[in-house]
Design a protein around this motif. Structure first.
Motif, PDB file in Angstrom:
ATOM      1  N   ALA A 194       0.841  -1.198   0.000  1.00 49.53           N
ATOM      2  CA  ALA A 194       0.000   0.000   0.000  1.00 49.53           C
ATOM      3  C   ALA A 194       0.874   1.245   0.000  1.00 49.53           C
ATOM      4  O   ALA A 194       2.015   1.225   0.465  1.00 49.53           O
ATOM      5  N   GLU A 195       0.323   2.308  -0.559  1.00 47.97           N
ATOM      6  CA  GLU A 195       1.025   3.600  -0.542  1.00 47.97           C
ATOM      7  C   GLU A 195       0.601   4.337   0.721  1.00 47.97           C
ATOM      8  O   GLU A 195      -0.555   4.709   0.896  1.00 47.97           O
ATOM      9  N   VAL A 196       1.563   4.542   1.613  1.00 48.83           N
ATOM     10  CA  VAL A 196       1.265   5.109   2.921  1.00 48.83           C
ATOM     11  C   VAL A 196       2.117   6.352   3.127  1.00 48.83           C
ATOM     12  O   VAL A 196       3.310   6.377   2.778  1.00 48.83           O
ATOM     13  N   ALA A 197       1.482   7.380   3.697  1.00 42.86           N
ATOM     14  CA  ALA A 197       2.193   8.606   4.051  1.00 42.86           C
ATOM     15  C   ALA A 197       1.692   9.067   5.404  1.00 42.86           C
ATOM     16  O   ALA A 197       0.482   9.049   5.668  1.00 42.86           O
ATOM     17  N   TYR A 199       7.527  15.345  11.722  1.00 37.33           N
ATOM     18  CA  TYR A 199       7.998  13.974  11.529  1.00 37.33           C
ATOM     19  C   TYR A 199       7.136  13.371  10.420  1.00 37.33           C
ATOM     20  O   TYR A 199       5.902  13.499  10.446  1.00 37.33           O
ATOM     21  N   GLU A 200       7.773  12.746   9.462  1.00 38.09           N
ATOM     22  CA  GLU A 200       7.020  12.234   8.315  1.00 38.09           C
ATOM     23  C   GLU A 200       7.562  10.874   7.890  1.00 38.09           C
ATOM     24  O   GLU A 200       8.715  10.518   8.155  1.00 38.09           O
ATOM     25  N   PHE A 201       6.684  10.105   7.212  1.00 40.27           N
ATOM     26  CA  PHE A 201       7.065   8.830   6.627  1.00 40.27           C
ATOM     27  C   PHE A 201       6.279   8.666   5.326  1.00 40.27           C
ATOM     28  O   PHE A 201       5.100   9.005   5.238  1.00 40.27           O
ATOM     29  N   SER A 217       8.834  10.219  -2.470  1.00 47.37           N
ATOM     30  CA  SER A 217       8.565  11.559  -1.936  1.00 47.37           C
ATOM     31  C   SER A 217       7.154  11.609  -1.375  1.00 47.37           C
ATOM     32  O   SER A 217       6.199  11.101  -1.984  1.00 47.37           O
ATOM     33  N   ILE A 218       7.033  12.197  -0.214  1.00 46.65           N
ATOM     34  CA  ILE A 218       5.710  12.315   0.398  1.00 46.65           C
ATOM     35  C   ILE A 218       4.822  13.278  -0.373  1.00 46.65           C
ATOM     36  O   ILE A 218       3.590  13.208  -0.328  1.00 46.65           O
ATOM     37  N   ARG A 263      -1.419  12.999  -5.058  1.00 41.88           N
ATOM     38  CA  ARG A 263      -2.377  11.953  -5.434  1.00 41.88           C
ATOM     39  C   ARG A 263      -3.647  12.050  -4.595  1.00 41.88           C
ATOM     40  O   ARG A 263      -4.766  11.874  -5.093  1.00 41.88           O
ATOM     41  N   TYR A 264      -3.473  12.320  -3.323  1.00 41.39           N
ATOM     42  CA  TYR A 264      -4.621  12.471  -2.423  1.00 41.39           C
ATOM     43  C   TYR A 264      -5.502  13.658  -2.856  1.00 41.39           C
ATOM     44  O   TYR A 264      -6.734  13.573  -2.884  1.00 41.39           O
TER      45      TYR A 264
END
Length: 215
Positions: free
Chosen positions: A41-44, A55-57, A62-63, A69-70
């Motif tokens: 799955a594509e998770v951000a 803090y990001e993942f 690239s986020i 896309r969202y």
């Protein structure tokens, strides 16, 4: 020893709150990574601390790609199906506006009927008076027009009746003249009796005898 259940509310102690934040943050990022690997799955994930630190993942390179896309996906959904909440708010605003207009009209109607005048100012009373005078003037003008139309209709009806009466009189006069002419053309019975009293020589017998008698 059993672990106690954590209550879902803000931790008042700043140190405990900070420790809990780091622990939960690491656990959330770990779960996001596991979800992206196990389920493809594509998770951000975006996390801002109370101090404003980011803090990001992202499971992609690239986020920003996931965020774009969202946005595209959300725009497509909104284009196909307008948000229910937005429609609900619009309807509520429209209903409130209609109710306000109805209340205003009802209040104006009561004031024009002479009710609820206690809250009116002098300017409002003068405006009501002028409005009533204009209404009365319009009503009188319309009443005069209706009366005039009625009079014209009566005149036209009277003219039509007069013409019809004259035609009936002429017809009656012609019938009377024809009746008198027929009476004149008929022979009286007295004259017929006089004609029947004319003397005639009538003799029954041989022709010769009648001749001698005539001589």
């Amino acid at each position: 020893m059993a672990r106690g259940k954590t209550q879902m509310r803000r931790i008042e102690n700043a140190t405990s709150r900070q420790v809990t934040f780091f622990k939960r943050r690491n656990g959330l990022l770990k779960k996001a990574f596991e979800l992206s690997v196990l389920c493809d799955a594509e998770v951000a994930v975006l996390i801002f601390s109370t101090r404003g630190k980011l803090y990001e993942f992202s499971s992609t390179s690239s986020i920003k790609e996931t965020i774009e896309r969202y946005k595209r996906h959300k725009k497509d959904i909104q284009a196909k199906n307008p948000p229910v909440e937005q429609n609900k708010q619009h309807l509520q605003q429209e209903m409130a506006s209609l109710m306000e207009n109805i209340e205003h009209l009802e209040s104006s109607k009561r004031k024009l009927s002479g009710e609820d005048l206690g809250s009116c100012t002098t300017e409002e009373l003068l405006e009501l008076e002028q409005q009533l005078e204009r209404s009365i003037s319009s009503i009188r003008t319309r009443k005069i027009q209706v009366f005039r139309q009625h009079v014209e209709q009566l005149k036209e009806k009277g003219t039509a009746l007069a013409v019809e009466n004259a035609m009936l009189r002429n017809k009656l006069s012609l019938q009377q003249e024809r009746g008198s002419n027929k009476e004149k053309a008929t022979v009286p019975s007295a004259d017929i009796s006089e004609v029947s009293d004319v003397e005639t020589d009538l003799f029954i017998g041989p022709p010769e005898t009648s001749r001698k008698r005539a001589l």
